[in-house]
Design a protein around this motif. Sequence first.
Motif, PDB file in Angstrom:
ATOM      1  N   UNK A  31      23.728  99.030   7.719  1.00 25.27           N
ATOM      2  CA  UNK A  31      25.063  98.425   7.672  1.00 25.27           C
ATOM      3  C   UNK A  31      24.993  96.980   8.168  1.00 25.27           C
ATOM      4  N   UNK A  32      26.052  96.216   7.874  1.00 18.36           N
ATOM      5  CA  UNK A  32      26.068  94.801   8.281  1.00 18.36           C
ATOM      6  C   UNK A  32      25.995  94.706   9.804  1.00 18.36           C
ATOM      7  N   UNK A  33      26.625  95.707  10.470  1.00 20.43           N
ATOM      8  CA  UNK A  33      26.641  95.737  11.940  1.00 20.43           C
ATOM      9  C   UNK A  33      25.225  95.760  12.517  1.00 20.43           C
ATOM     10  N   UNK A  34      24.305  96.369  11.752  1.00 22.09           N
ATOM     11  CA  UNK A  34      22.927  96.495  12.242  1.00 22.09           C
ATOM     12  C   UNK A  34      22.224  95.146  12.384  1.00 22.09           C
ATOM     13  N   UNK A  35      22.754  94.123  11.706  1.00 24.42           N
ATOM     14  CA  UNK A  35      22.127  92.801  11.822  1.00 24.42           C
ATOM     15  C   UNK A  35      22.260  92.270  13.259  1.00 24.42           C
ATOM     16  N   UNK A  36      23.293  92.783  13.976  1.00 24.40           N
ATOM     17  CA  UNK A  36      23.448  92.403  15.396  1.00 24.40           C
ATOM     18  C   UNK A  36      22.231  92.849  16.205  1.00 24.40           C
ATOM     19  N   UNK A  37      21.726  94.026  15.840  1.00 19.86           N
ATOM     20  CA  UNK A  37      20.551  94.553  16.540  1.00 19.86           C
ATOM     21  C   UNK A  37      19.363  93.623  16.319  1.00 19.86           C
ATOM     22  N   UNK A  38      19.226  93.162  15.079  1.00 21.46           N
ATOM     23  CA  UNK A  38      18.135  92.217  14.768  1.00 21.46           C
ATOM     24  C   UNK A  38      18.290  90.958  15.618  1.00 21.46           C
ATOM     25  N   UNK A  39      19.555  90.550  15.812  1.00 20.29           N
ATOM     26  CA  UNK A  39      19.821  89.348  16.619  1.00 20.29           C
ATOM     27  C   UNK A  39      19.392  89.572  18.083  1.00 20.29           C
ATOM     28  N   UNK A  40      19.707  90.772  18.612  1.00 15.64           N
ATOM     29  CA  UNK A  40      19.321  91.080  20.000  1.00 15.64           C
ATOM     30  C   UNK A  40      17.800  91.037  20.163  1.00 15.64           C
ATOM     31  N   UNK A  41      17.101  91.600  19.181  1.00 20.00           N
ATOM     32  CA  UNK A  41      15.637  91.602  19.271  1.00 20.00           C
ATOM     33  C   UNK A  41      15.085  90.177  19.182  1.00 20.00           C
ATOM     34  N   UNK A  42      15.702  89.360  18.321  1.00 19.92           N
ATOM     35  CA  UNK A  42      15.259  87.972  18.194  1.00 19.92           C
ATOM     36  C   UNK A  42      15.486  87.230  19.510  1.00 19.92           C
ATOM     37  N   UNK A  43      16.653  87.506  20.144  1.00 20.66           N
ATOM     38  CA  UNK A  43      16.933  86.870  21.447  1.00 20.66           C
ATOM     39  C   UNK A  43      15.913  87.294  22.497  1.00 20.66           C
ATOM     40  N   UNK A  44      15.548  88.590  22.469  1.00 17.73           N
ATOM     41  CA  UNK A  44      14.546  89.085  23.427  1.00 17.73           C
ATOM     42  C   UNK A  44      13.223  88.365  23.227  1.00 17.73           C
TER      43      UNK A  44
END
Lengths: 441, 298
Positions: A31-44
């Motif tokens: 889902x589009x919401x899952x892209x937030x997870x990708x963002x969190x991992x990128x921030x980490x």
Amino acid sequence: MTLPIGIEILLDGALLFLISFGIFNERHGMKIKDSLLALYFTLSCTVSRLSVSISMNTAPLLSMEKQGYEIVPAPSLILFLFLILIVIIINSLWFKKDAVYTLFGTMAVFSIFIIVREMFILLFYGLGTADNSWNPVICRIGSVLLLCAVLFTPFFKWIQDKLNDGLLPVKLLIGNTMVLLCALLVFLDFDATKTTDQLLFLSVTIAAILLINLLFGAYAQKRSAEIKRVTMLEQYIPVIEELITQVRARQHEFNNRLLAISAAAQTADNLEQAQAEIAELTTGLQLDISEKSLLGCDSKIIAGMIFSKMKYAEMKKIMVISNITAPLKGRAIRELDVVEIVGILIDNAIEASNAGDTIYIKIEHSDDGLSVLVSNPYMMQSATDFVRMFRRGFSTKGENDTRGHGLANVKAIVDRYRGKIITRNETVHHQNYVTIGVIFP
Amino acid sequence: MNKNSCRYTPVSFQNCCFDLDNSYNYKHTVDTAIHKERKLTMFRLIKNEFSKLKVPVILTVAFLTIAAIILSCTLYQNYSLDYDLEAWEVGSELLNFLFPLFVAVPICWLMYYERKNNFLLYTMPRVGKAKYLTAKWIAAAVSAFVILFIPYFLSAFFALYIKQPIVPMIRGTEASPFSHIYLDMFANAPLLYAFLLSLWKSMIGVIIMSLGFVLSLYIKNIFVILTGPFIYDILENFFLSILAMPEYRLITSYEPTAVASQSITSLSPFAGPALLLAVIAVLWIVFAKVRNKTVYEV
């Protein structure tokens, strides 16, 4: 931040996201919401690259580190540990799995991450292009593309099943892989160029990891099968014992009837009277054909399972007639797989039947091998309808995540043993019956 | 005070009925008995909490002690050092970095699981909430203290008296004299220095464990509870470094050699722990007062 570092961080975040998504996400699609997870991992991954230089007379200097991030997004064991903790927290908050699943799932994420990345490093750096400054980016792109492809295979579903089983050997397997890979990273000093220098050592280590994992995997499989078998024995043996007790109870009645028959024959005035009295006394004495075949079945688990299904059907006023003539032990197919197949077929038949219907179960040995057939009254089905039934997610009650797995599982087991699926329409007592079954060579 | 009032007192207070003429004496006897009973209950509760924590705590102490001794007696060989106690400082670096994990992980899981499996609710009819939580915190604090103190002090003892003595090449020079915080004590009474520093580190360990303890009272994610103190330590370290205040970090208070001794001020030992205590207080206020979360959720 220079462009390659930015790209590297993005690709590291994407790879972490893809693996975590594969291992933790159990619903269909992204889902589009899952892209937030990708963002969190990128921030980490960005945080793990930040470095602060402190000196006495100048202001602290914040910078982005470039070297030492080729294998994992951390240049040392301590920072790697910090990254693992951050990813565990993100996974636990996002996917809401239980603690054990999250812990070992995250370990599996990093194990896959390191193995995939090392593969590409060996491939590109080993080709003699170690000086190419684009190698880190190329390796990362290759890893992301590979993981995108793996997402469409049943690989992650298999890992999810193993993690959901939660068996100790699986945990040991994931744990030892992670520890060995961390030891490898420390040995390589988190430096990708050392990978090619230590090619022999690396190959031996990876081979050792694979060997240990294969041994653990085989043990885990065996243990899982044993646990399933014990569970089924516990579940079905009491059922078949109940059947035996019922038959024994009737044995007493049979003895009394035999005495009565003997007395009737001796006291009758003529042959006609004796025949009439004996006919009356033998009414209802025959053992039910289904019970007879279940008592003759050499697998107590299968007999117990069918008997329990018969009792369940009886509650719904559906009659089940079973005919088991083939021996089930000592075959190539495991007893547990036969239990699963027969269970699914009977459950489907009961669900598709109405009160007053009769279901037939036939397990026999034919020229082609062991055949298991279950028939129930249902409207005539075309060949396309039959094919569609075996698709995962298909259900006559509508498609959703929890339904439509039974016949797909039957097909998976049949494929594993190179068996065949049988589907046909039959007419029994002027009524159309749908027969679904399997043949194992 | 009439005789009937004593009829319903607990069995342990029955003796008071014999001294009815003097109400002051009677009240005093009852108060003492109640006080004794309370102390006993508290002692039993703390003992009970220790029994729940003993296995992970003993294992952690054993692991950390062995690791710290090995590191203190081996790592120094790669360095050119002046004093034996410097080997201890070199060998303790890993422990200094990971100490929030070592005090939170073996201890803070208990409260999480007691909340998760509703054990906490069953304690309600038997013991007061505040008393139970206080007993739990005392047991956790003592455990955290022990987890850090024993490995630090024993490894210092080994570094000073068991390993081969360090023979300095040149002990400082005029151009760059050897400098160290509390140099006198460090050079002349190293065991006392190690003892006091181990004591101080263990107290900071108790405070950082308290952060995990507060998180375990209100949060339902075990990973946040167990790694929260470590993440706090990293983030605090990072932000105070960016803000050019490395001398006020928790790690500077914990390990004074984390920055040059000239940078250390009189506030340095207390700033980090004070900030941490403030964060714990803020967290408690946010959870308990602002968001009205309760520890005992029915």
